[in-house]
Scaffold this motif. Structure first.
Motif, mmCIF file in Angstrom:
data_model
loop_
_atom_site.group_PDB
_atom_site.id
_atom_site.type_symbol
_atom_site.label_atom_id
_atom_site.label_comp_id
_atom_site.label_asym_id
_atom_site.label_seq_id
_atom_site.Cartn_x
_atom_site.Cartn_y
_atom_site.Cartn_z
ATOM 1 N N MET A 155 0.855 -1.204 0.000
ATOM 2 C CA MET A 155 0.000 0.000 0.000
ATOM 3 C C MET A 155 0.882 1.242 0.000
ATOM 4 O O MET A 155 0.647 2.193 -0.762
ATOM 5 N N GLY A 214 -5.199 3.437 1.467
ATOM 6 C CA GLY A 214 -4.448 3.592 2.720
ATOM 7 C C GLY A 214 -5.149 4.472 3.730
ATOM 8 O O GLY A 214 -4.507 5.088 4.579
ATOM 9 N N CYS A 232 -6.923 3.880 6.402
ATOM 10 C CA CYS A 232 -6.738 3.573 7.832
ATOM 11 C C CYS A 232 -5.265 3.583 8.239
ATOM 12 O O CYS A 232 -4.938 3.296 9.387
ATOM 13 N N GLY A 240 -2.952 1.589 7.186
ATOM 14 C CA GLY A 240 -2.306 0.275 7.153
ATOM 15 C C GLY A 240 -2.642 -0.599 8.325
ATOM 16 O O GLY A 240 -1.881 -1.505 8.682
ATOM 17 N N ALA A 269 -5.349 -2.609 8.540
ATOM 18 C CA ALA A 269 -6.307 -3.651 8.138
ATOM 19 C C ALA A 269 -7.724 -3.304 8.572
ATOM 20 O O ALA A 269 -8.509 -4.170 8.945
ATOM 21 N N MET A 270 -8.055 -2.024 8.523
ATOM 22 C CA MET A 270 -9.372 -1.597 9.002
ATOM 23 C C MET A 270 -10.215 -0.840 7.977
ATOM 24 O O MET A 270 -11.262 -0.295 8.333
ATOM 25 N N CYS A 271 -9.766 -0.777 6.718
ATOM 26 C CA CYS A 271 -10.582 0.011 5.772
ATOM 27 C C CYS A 271 -10.799 -0.674 4.419
ATOM 28 O O CYS A 271 -11.730 -0.327 3.709
ATOM 29 N N ALA A 272 -9.943 -1.553 4.034
ATOM 30 C CA ALA A 272 -10.014 -2.255 2.739
ATOM 31 C C ALA A 272 -9.794 -1.357 1.515
ATOM 32 O O ALA A 272 -9.961 -1.806 0.387
ATOM 33 N N CYS A 313 -7.119 -0.521 0.405
ATOM 34 C CA CYS A 313 -5.875 -0.974 -0.217
ATOM 35 C C CYS A 313 -6.005 -2.371 -0.809
ATOM 36 O O CYS A 313 -5.004 -2.991 -1.143
ATOM 37 N N LEU A 317 -5.182 -7.545 1.428
ATOM 38 C CA LEU A 317 -5.011 -6.133 1.765
ATOM 39 C C LEU A 317 -3.537 -5.814 1.538
ATOM 40 O O LEU A 317 -2.664 -6.415 2.167
ATOM 41 N N CYS A 375 -1.748 -3.453 2.411
ATOM 42 C CA CYS A 375 -0.999 -2.917 3.568
ATOM 43 C C CYS A 375 -0.471 -4.030 4.458
ATOM 44 O O CYS A 375 0.349 -3.781 5.346
HETATM 45 S S1 FES Z 1 -4.849 0.638 4.392
HETATM 46 FE FE1 FES Z 1 -6.683 0.241 5.407
HETATM 47 S S2 FES Z 1 -6.839 -1.899 5.219
HETATM 48 FE FE2 FES Z 1 -4.990 -1.482 4.212
#
Ligand code: FES
Length: 109
Positions: A29, A44, A46, A48, A50-53, A55, A88, A90
Motif C-alpha cells: 500500500m 491507505g 486507515c 495500514g 487492516a481496518m478500511c479495505a 488498499c 489487503l 498494507c
Molecule cells: S490501508 Fe486500510 S486496510 Fe490497508
C-alpha cells in the motif's frame, strides 16, 4: 539489501513495474502511494491497520504470501469486490522473496 521489482496494475488497468526497497519495512500500500499510482485519499485510509479495505488488491502472480491475519480476513469478509486472490496490500510487506510479484488494485469503494 537490494530493490526488487513489483508490477502494479492501477485502477485504470495501466501496468507499472516499480522498484521496491526491501530494507525499509514498507508494505505494498505504501509503495503504491509513494509512486502515486492511486489518488490521495483513495488508498491507505486507515494507515495500514487492516481496518478500511481501501488498499485491497488482487494477487496475480504465484508468490507464496504470508498467511492472512485474523484482522485481514475479517476486513476482507466485509469488503466489496472481493475475489479468491484478494489481499489487503498494507498487510504485504516487501521482501526479497516477492521479487516479480504482480498485483492489481481493486476498484475504489
Ligand atoms: S490501508 Fe486500510 S486496510 Fe490497508
Amino acid at each position: 539489501m537490494k530493490d526488487i521489482k513489483i508490477t502494479i496494475i492501477d485502477r485504470q488497468g495501466v501496468k507499472h513495474q516499480v522498484d521496491a526497497p526491501t530494507d525499509m519495512n514498507m508494505n505494498i500500500m505504501e509503495l503504491v502511494r509513494s509512486y502515486e499510482l492511486a489518488p490521495e485519499g483513495t488508498i491507505g485510509i486507515c494507515g495500514g491497520m487492516a481496518m478500511c479495505a481501501s488498499c485491497q488488491c488482487y494477487v496475480q502472480s504465484n508468490h507464496e504470501l504470508p498467511e492472512m491475519s485474523y484482522d485481514e480476513d475479517l476486513m476482507l469478509a466485509e469488503a466489496f469486490h472481493v475475489k479468491d486472490n484478494s489481499r489487503l496490500s498494507c498487510q504485504i510487506f516487501i521482501k526479497e522473496e516477492l521479487n516479480d510479484l504482480q498485483i492489481e488494485l481493486a476498484p475504489e469503494v
